[in-house]
Design a protein around this motif. Structure first.
Motif, PDB file in Angstrom:
ATOM      1  N   THR A   1     -17.906 -12.706   5.878  1.00  0.00           N
ATOM      2  CA  THR A   1     -18.639 -11.542   5.396  1.00  0.00           C
ATOM      3  C   THR A   1     -17.704 -10.644   4.596  1.00  0.00           C
ATOM      4  OG1 THR A   1     -18.107 -10.248   7.373  1.00  0.00           O
ATOM      5  CG2 THR A   1     -20.136 -11.569   7.429  1.00  0.00           C
ATOM      6  N   ILE A   2     -18.277  -9.667   3.903  1.00  0.00           N
ATOM      7  CA  ILE A   2     -17.458  -8.705   3.172  1.00  0.00           C
ATOM      8  C   ILE A   2     -16.550  -7.953   4.128  1.00  0.00           C
ATOM      9  CG2 ILE A   2     -17.559  -6.547   1.865  1.00  0.00           C
ATOM     10  CD1 ILE A   2     -20.016  -7.651   0.428  1.00  0.00           C
ATOM     11  N   GLU A   3     -17.100  -7.524   5.262  1.00  0.00           N
ATOM     12  CA  GLU A   3     -16.284  -6.791   6.223  1.00  0.00           C
ATOM     13  C   GLU A   3     -15.206  -7.690   6.827  1.00  0.00           C
ATOM     14  OE1 GLU A   3     -14.744  -3.633   8.246  1.00  0.00           O
ATOM     15  OE2 GLU A   3     -16.183  -3.670   6.587  1.00  0.00           O
ATOM     16  N   GLY A   4     -15.556  -8.946   7.099  1.00  0.00           N
ATOM     17  CA  GLY A   4     -14.563  -9.890   7.606  1.00  0.00           C
ATOM     18  C   GLY A   4     -13.433 -10.091   6.616  1.00  0.00           C
ATOM     19  N   GLY A   5     -13.765 -10.136   5.335  1.00  0.00           N
ATOM     20  CA  GLY A   5     -12.750 -10.285   4.308  1.00  0.00           C
ATOM     21  C   GLY A   5     -11.894  -9.046   4.163  1.00  0.00           C
ATOM     22  N   ARG A   6     -12.506  -7.873   4.294  1.00  0.00           N
ATOM     23  CA  ARG A   6     -11.732  -6.633   4.192  1.00  0.00           C
ATOM     24  C   ARG A   6     -10.711  -6.543   5.321  1.00  0.00           C
ATOM     25  NH1 ARG A   6     -10.945  -2.085   6.388  1.00  0.00           N
ATOM     26  NH2 ARG A   6     -12.471  -2.486   8.034  1.00  0.00           N
ATOM     27  N   THR A   7     -11.155  -6.861   6.537  1.00  0.00           N
ATOM     28  CA  THR A   7     -10.255  -6.787   7.687  1.00  0.00           C
ATOM     29  C   THR A   7      -9.110  -7.784   7.554  1.00  0.00           C
ATOM     30  OG1 THR A   7     -12.093  -6.103   9.090  1.00  0.00           O
ATOM     31  CG2 THR A   7     -10.135  -6.933  10.197  1.00  0.00           C
ATOM     32  N   ALA A   8      -9.436  -9.022   7.167  1.00  0.00           N
ATOM     33  CA  ALA A   8      -8.396 -10.048   7.003  1.00  0.00           C
ATOM     34  C   ALA A   8      -7.425  -9.667   5.896  1.00  0.00           C
ATOM     35  CB  ALA A   8      -9.042 -11.399   6.700  1.00  0.00           C
ATOM     36  N   ALA A   9      -7.963  -9.126   4.798  1.00  0.00           N
ATOM     37  CA  ALA A   9      -7.098  -8.726   3.683  1.00  0.00           C
ATOM     38  C   ALA A   9      -6.156  -7.599   4.088  1.00  0.00           C
ATOM     39  CB  ALA A   9      -7.945  -8.300   2.489  1.00  0.00           C
ATOM     40  N   ASP A  10      -6.638  -6.662   4.887  1.00  0.00           N
ATOM     41  CA  ASP A  10      -5.768  -5.587   5.373  1.00  0.00           C
ATOM     42  C   ASP A  10      -4.570  -6.153   6.127  1.00  0.00           C
ATOM     43  OD1 ASP A  10      -6.779  -3.170   4.416  1.00  0.00           O
ATOM     44  OD2 ASP A  10      -8.313  -3.057   5.960  1.00  0.00           O
ATOM     45  N   GLU A  11      -4.830  -7.149   6.979  1.00  0.00           N
ATOM     46  CA  GLU A  11      -3.735  -7.786   7.718  1.00  0.00           C
ATOM     47  C   GLU A  11      -2.731  -8.430   6.770  1.00  0.00           C
ATOM     48  OE1 GLU A  11      -4.737 -10.453  10.908  1.00  0.00           O
ATOM     49  OE2 GLU A  11      -6.667  -9.442  11.252  1.00  0.00           O
ATOM     50  N   LEU A  12      -3.244  -9.131   5.779  1.00  0.00           N
ATOM     51  CA  LEU A  12      -2.372  -9.867   4.855  1.00  0.00           C
ATOM     52  C   LEU A  12      -1.585  -8.924   3.947  1.00  0.00           C
ATOM     53  CD1 LEU A  12      -4.900 -12.707   3.949  1.00  0.00           C
ATOM     54  CD2 LEU A  12      -2.899 -12.890   5.458  1.00  0.00           C
ATOM     55  N   LEU A  13      -2.199  -7.834   3.534  1.00  0.00           N
ATOM     56  CA  LEU A  13      -1.497  -6.870   2.695  1.00  0.00           C
ATOM     57  C   LEU A  13      -0.366  -6.194   3.463  1.00  0.00           C
ATOM     58  CD1 LEU A  13      -4.591  -5.328   0.867  1.00  0.00           C
ATOM     59  CD2 LEU A  13      -2.848  -6.817  -0.146  1.00  0.00           C
ATOM     60  N   GLU A  14      -0.589  -5.975   4.748  1.00  0.00           N
ATOM     61  CA  GLU A  14       0.472  -5.413   5.585  1.00  0.00           C
ATOM     62  C   GLU A  14       1.686  -6.346   5.642  1.00  0.00           C
ATOM     63  OE1 GLU A  14       1.031  -2.613   7.275  1.00  0.00           O
ATOM     64  OE2 GLU A  14      -0.760  -1.659   6.451  1.00  0.00           O
ATOM     65  N   LEU A  15       1.431  -7.636   5.491  1.00  0.00           N
ATOM     66  CA  LEU A  15       2.507  -8.634   5.538  1.00  0.00           C
ATOM     67  C   LEU A  15       3.122  -8.890   4.167  1.00  0.00           C
ATOM     68  CD1 LEU A  15       0.770 -11.167   7.961  1.00  0.00           C
ATOM     69  CD2 LEU A  15       2.704  -9.672   8.503  1.00  0.00           C
ATOM     70  N   GLY A  16       2.681  -8.122   3.176  1.00  0.00           N
ATOM     71  CA  GLY A  16       3.265  -8.228   1.849  1.00  0.00           C
ATOM     72  C   GLY A  16       2.675  -9.302   0.960  1.00  0.00           C
ATOM     73  N   ALA A  17       1.457  -9.733   1.238  1.00  0.00           N
ATOM     74  CA  ALA A  17       0.827 -10.761   0.409  1.00  0.00           C
ATOM     75  C   ALA A  17       0.592 -10.236  -1.005  1.00  0.00           C
ATOM     76  CB  ALA A  17      -0.495 -11.208   1.028  1.00  0.00           C
TER      77      ALA A  17
END
Length: 331
Positions: free
Chosen positions: A216-232
């Motif tokens: 979902t859009i919300e699922g993607g937003r949450t996952a992206a937040d995690e990945l951006l924190e890791l420097g993706a």
């Protein structure tokens, strides 16, 4: 009426009328339409028994599911088969309810399109009921471990390879995967393909760059937040909705796509040309899936032998404007 009389009305041979009545191969659509029109004109009533193929699908809200159902229905039609689309959330009792409701109507077969067949350890009631009654079925994008039925899937390992290769060529090394839920067969396969593709390019810490979420859009937003924190610097999403959720997460940080973070979706539709920026996505081969499913279903309905090994169909990377070179500060 005799076949000869119907053939005379339709202007075709008796053999052609027989083939249409028995849903056989080898009749052009125009000729089939002539025979069907002749049957109606003489008052011949065809029963629906044995004509209906159930398509069990999670939802018609997702464009990919609507496209798959539409394509399968379109390809079944020339064989005298009618599709009955049954939207059911995977793994729920409603899937079995549909089968129980329709099986005594004399359905010809069933197709599980990314339904319970995509979930490991899902309830087996629906497909076991079909097996017990001798009704043929097949599955799309994942199969049942306990069933010897045809499986038609997009090659999820290849989909991951295409995405990683494209981003790696653009200079990205911190590539993240916004994957679907654990236990979802396509999501697990794409995660495997992602790790293989990254490791083959000498990137050994890729496992930490996998974030799981709903499609979902919300699922993607949450996952992206995690990945951006890791420097993706780039995100491969498990669905186009998840990719759009990644857009949202990136924008909330004051970043831009693709100048700061590149994004790739999965499924692909014409609407992606109108996102801002237009989304690069891996397209499932919808037409090929419909063709292979129809060929297999008609073969089983006609009680002809059929091999049941999984058929993997090639995806295609559709390049748009959401991917670009790795930012200079990250290279």
């Amino acid at each position: 009426m005799k076949l000869s009389e119907i053939a005379a009305v339709a202007g075709v041979s008796e053999a052609t009328v027989s083939r249409v009545l028995n849903r056989k191969y080898g009749v052009a659509q125009k000729t089939r339409d002539q025979v069907e029109a002749a049957l109606r004109s003489v008052g011949y009533e065809r029963t629906n028994k044995g004509e209906i193929v159930l398509i069990l699908v999670p939802s018609l809200g997702g464009l990919i599911f609507a496209e798959l159902c539409d394509e399968i229905e379109k390809q079944l039609s020339p064989h005298g088969l009618r599709a009955l689309v049954c939207p059911v959330f995977p793994g729920t009792v409603y899937e079995q309810d549909y089968v129980e409701l329709m099986i005594d109507k004399g359905i010809a077969g069933a197709i599980f399109v990314s339904s319970s067949n995509t979930l490991r350890n899902s309830d087996s009631g629906a497909h076991q009921l079909l097996e017990s009654r001798g009704v043929p079925f097949l599955t799309v994008n994942g199969g049942f471990a306990d069933a010897d039925a045809p499986v038609v899937s997009t090659d999820d390992w290849q989909a991951a390879e295409l995405s990683v290769a494209h981003l790696h060529d653009l200079g990205h090394r911190r590539i993240g995967l916004a994957a679907g839920p654990v236990g979802n067969i396509p999501a697990d396969r794409r995660a495997e393909g992602f790790l293989t593709a990254m490791e083959s390019r000498g990137i050994d810490d890729a496992e930490e760059l996998i974030a799981r979420g709903r499609y979902t859009i919300e699922g993607g937003r949450t996952a992206a937040d995690e990945l951006l924190e890791l420097g993706a610097t780039a995100i491969i999403a498990a669905s186009d909705d998840m990719a759009l959720g990644a857009y949202r997460a990136i924008a909330r940080r004051g970043l831009n796509v693709p100048q700061d973070v590149s994004v790739i979706g999965y499924d692909d539709s014409y609407l992606l040309d109108f996102t801002d920026p237009p989304l690069t996505s891996v397209r499932q081969p919808v037409e090929s899936i419909g063709e292979v499913c129809t060929r297999a279903m008609v073969t089983m309905i006609q009680h002809r032998p059929l091999r049941t090994e999984e058929v993997l169909l090639e995806p295609e990377l559709r390049l748009r404007k959401s991917t670009g070179p790795v930012p200079v500060s990250s290279s």
